[in-house]
Design a protein around this motif. Structure first.
Motif, PDB file in Angstrom:
ATOM      1  N   GLY A 201       0.655  -1.318  -0.118  1.00  0.00           N
ATOM      2  CA  GLY A 201      -0.044  -0.496  -0.147  1.00  0.00           C
ATOM      3  C   GLY A 201       1.035   0.960  -0.149  1.00  0.00           C
ATOM      4  O   GLY A 201      -0.155   2.422  -0.163  1.00  0.00           O
TER       5      GLY A 201
ATOM      6  N   THR B 287       0.648   0.896   6.971  1.00  0.00           N
ATOM      7  CA  THR B 287      -0.289   0.624   5.264  1.00  0.00           C
ATOM      8  C   THR B 287      -1.840   0.648   6.604  1.00  0.00           C
ATOM      9  O   THR B 287      -2.203   0.536   5.850  1.00  0.00           O
ATOM     10  CB  THR B 287       0.189   0.309   4.706  1.00  0.00           C
ATOM     11  OG1 THR B 287       0.626  -0.881   4.496  1.00  0.00           O
ATOM     12  CG2 THR B 287       1.334   0.963   3.485  1.00  0.00           C
TER      13      THR B 287
ATOM     14  N   THR C  60      -2.993   3.252   7.975  1.00  0.00           N
ATOM     15  CA  THR C  60      -3.757   3.836   6.570  1.00  0.00           C
ATOM     16  C   THR C  60      -5.444   3.447   6.424  1.00  0.00           C
ATOM     17  O   THR C  60      -5.875   4.260   5.974  1.00  0.00           O
ATOM     18  CB  THR C  60      -2.572   4.251   5.595  1.00  0.00           C
ATOM     19  OG1 THR C  60      -2.671   3.239   4.904  1.00  0.00           O
ATOM     20  CG2 THR C  60      -1.775   4.915   6.329  1.00  0.00           C
ATOM     21  N   ARG C  61      -4.829   1.939   6.075  1.00  0.00           N
ATOM     22  CA  ARG C  61      -6.909   2.100   5.213  1.00  0.00           C
ATOM     23  C   ARG C  61      -7.841   1.941   6.116  1.00  0.00           C
ATOM     24  O   ARG C  61      -9.118   1.660   5.932  1.00  0.00           O
ATOM     25  CB  ARG C  61      -6.349   0.698   5.033  1.00  0.00           C
ATOM     26  CG  ARG C  61      -5.293   0.101   3.907  1.00  0.00           C
ATOM     27  CD  ARG C  61      -5.238  -1.681   3.405  1.00  0.00           C
ATOM     28  NE  ARG C  61      -4.776  -2.134   3.977  1.00  0.00           N
ATOM     29  CZ  ARG C  61      -3.757  -2.364   3.679  1.00  0.00           C
ATOM     30  NH1 ARG C  61      -3.219  -2.034   3.034  1.00  0.00           N
ATOM     31  NH2 ARG C  61      -3.052  -3.125   4.550  1.00  0.00           N
TER      32      ARG C  61
END
Length: 573
Positions: A28, A289, A292-293
């Protein structure tokens, strides 16, 4: 996870880089880039270096094996000094121990060292510094070895680089073949050897044996051996690759926290040692990541870097750093290193800039097993030593605060990850100017060259730094009580403080950033020790002036920060 990277060790650098870039994108990371840099790389060969003992006309390989026997050591092809001078030299072998100025004065009192071959222990001092001293006093070559008293792997062959960093030569120095006719960075013929071969050349009675361990040395009554040293290194221009990926910040996207690992090592195949750092890097990227999702974003941009050409002189990091130096000087706030997260047995250690010592100590304490079980907490193992690896460009050339945690077994990813998160998300950077000021005073405390004016400016830096961090100035340090523009200015003062300690043209192997020490045993300013030990380098007054100017510059920066945030309502009249 480590096994995934260990399986790549036999691949070309291009294949490893493609795998790493693809893996980061799958996890990602956005805007993953591969950067390419052409550099002159030094290699052994075409034939192995040899050492011939003239007394018996016996030929040895660097491992100590006979030249006429097939070598069994898989490390033999890697036992060379990159960028050494090439050719052969017939000369006496002289025991110089660690090659310190004191060692060389002792040797020169009884031996004419001109064009002789020094038998040199690696030790703790920078190799480039010691080799420069050998060259300056007239030696023609040097055989390097590790005394078993200093390290358990002393009898193994090994390799070193004589490249201080980056691409050492331009392509203008080559012919149409793409090969450089002159690719040495020293006039010395330099060759690493095993401790067993060093024992034979020294006629030493023992090889690091006994309790306490008896260091290897040439007996006073022994005649010095004459050898023929032959070195056949070669060099050619090749492309070094880096992988750079970005996790963009939300509030301050133009402020960078750099995180660096490497995708190569001195040895390849089963002996490669770069997989641990890349595995930790990948785990950290995967964890961040995933957050962050779920909607999280760091305050500052995190830049993940996988460097090429590390073993031959941190070539990838130096070249990328030089190309981006102007941007990094204003935007980079810290560098977190994953160069060698697993090293020799021992406790969790941290090598950091002085301004990050408190962050490292707090992080260590929180993750200490004995602390978590309610036992006695060991003191944090934190130092500001010169450290090999890719962080050297950022700490040494740009004075970007750095931190590296090392472990005796597979590392706990969460320790390094916590440091990254604090650097990327704390509204006020977790830098402590008072730690720098106290470190400066500690360096001067027992230095025989200390002067009253130097002690006074150091005391002023301590007083102003203490006030800068004090409760009186708390509103300036509390982001809830300051608007974002003022917090940003405060962070810029914290970020730039170590830049005051950059000096021009230090001795070979010494950092330009004089806050870093050469050893735990001598926490002095290294340039002051050099001025006292080697007077033909820099005069004592010149070195004292450099230190004084650095401390004064830092003091003025802190004073500018106090002026910037001074508030009549906050400060008692």
């Amino acid at each position: 996870m480590v096994g995934d990277f260990d399986s790549l060790s036999d691949l070309t650098e291009e294949a490893k880089v493609r795998y790493i870039a693809q893996r980061w994108e799958e996890l990602g990371l956005k805007d993953v880039q591969v950067t390419n840099h052409t550099a002159l790389l030094s290699y052994p060969g075409p034939a192995l270096s040899t050492i011939v003992d003239k007394s018996g006309n016996q030929c040895y390989l660097p491992s100590g094996a006979r030249c006429d026997q097939p070598f069994a050591s898989s490390t033999e092809p890697f036992a060379f000094a990159a960028y050494s001078a090439v050719g052969n030299l017939v000369a006496e072998v002289v025991d110089v121990q660690y090659g310190s100025p004191e060692d060389l004065r002792r040797v020169q009192a009884s031996v004419n060292v001109t064009n002789k071959i020094a038998l040199l222990k690696l030790g703790q001092s920078p190799l480039l510094y010691k080799l420069s001293l050998l060259s300056e006093v007239g030696f023609g070559g040097s055989l390097l070895y590790v005394d078993p008293c200093d390290a358990p792997f002393g009898n193994k062959t090994f390799g070193v680089t004589l490249n201080p960093g980056g691409n050492p030569f331009s392509q203008e120095s080559t012919g149409s073949s793409g090969r450089a006719s002159h690719h040495n960075l020293t006039p010395l013929l330099v060759q690493p050897i095993s401790a067993s071969l060093a024992k034979m050349l020294l006629s030493a009675p023992a090889m690091g044996q006994g309790r306490p361990c008896v260091p290897m040395a040439m007996p006073l009554a022994s005649a010095r051996k004459i050898i023929n040293l032959t070195i056949e290194n070669q060099a050619s221009f090749k492309t070094v690759h880096n992988v750079i990926g970005y996790l963009k910040g939300k509030t301050n996207p133009d402020r960078y926290v750099l995180v660096g690992s490497r995708h190569g090592s001195w040895y390849e195949g089963a002996l490669a040692d770069w997989g641990n750092g890349s595995a930790v890097m990948t785990q950290i990227i995967a964890s961040m990541t995933a957050q962050t999702r779920a909607g999280w974003q760091p305050d500052r941009t995190i830049v993940f870097c996988s460097w090429g050409g590390t073993s031959l002189g941190n070539i990838g990091s130096f070249e990328w750093g030089k190309e981006n130096a102007v941007v990094l000087q204003s935007r980079a706030v810290a560098y977190v290193s994953l160069h060698s997260p697993v090293r020799a047995p021992g406790s969790l250690q941290a090598t950091v800039s002085p301004s990050l010592q408190q962050l490292a100590a707090e992080t260590q304490k929180r993750h200490s097993m004995s602390c978590s079980r309610g036992g006695g907490c060991p003191g944090p193992n934190v130092s500001s030593l010169q450290t090999p690896g890719d962080l050297s460009f950022f700490s040494n050339q740009l004075a970007i605060p750095t931190v590296e945690f090392t472990y005796s077994e597979f590392p706990k990813t969460e320790i390094t990850a916590e440091a990254i998160l604090r650097l990327a998300t704390d509204p006020v950077l977790p830098f402590y100017p008072l730690d720098i000021a106290l470190d400066v005073q500690n360096k001067l405390k027992d230095d025989p060259l200390r002067r009253l004016d130097l002690l006074n400016v150091a005391a002023s830096l301590r007083d102003n730094s203490a006030f800068f961090q004090s409760e009186v100035m708390r509103p300036a340090n509390d982001p809830k009580e300051r608007d974002p523009a003022h917090v940003r200015m405060l962070n810029d003062v914290l970020r730039d403080l170590e830049k005051s300690f950059l000096i021009p043209n230090p001795p070979p192997g010494f950092y330009r950033n004089i806050l870093y020490c050469l050893s735990r045993q001598t926490p002095r300013f290294s340039i002051l020790k050099d001025a006292l030990d080697v007077p033909w380098h820099n005069s004592v007054n010149q070195s004292l002036s450099l230190v004084s100017s650095a401390i004064s510059s830092a003091d003025k920066l802190i004073q500018s920060g106090l002026d910037l945030f001074e508030n009549e309502n906050d400060i008692p009249q």
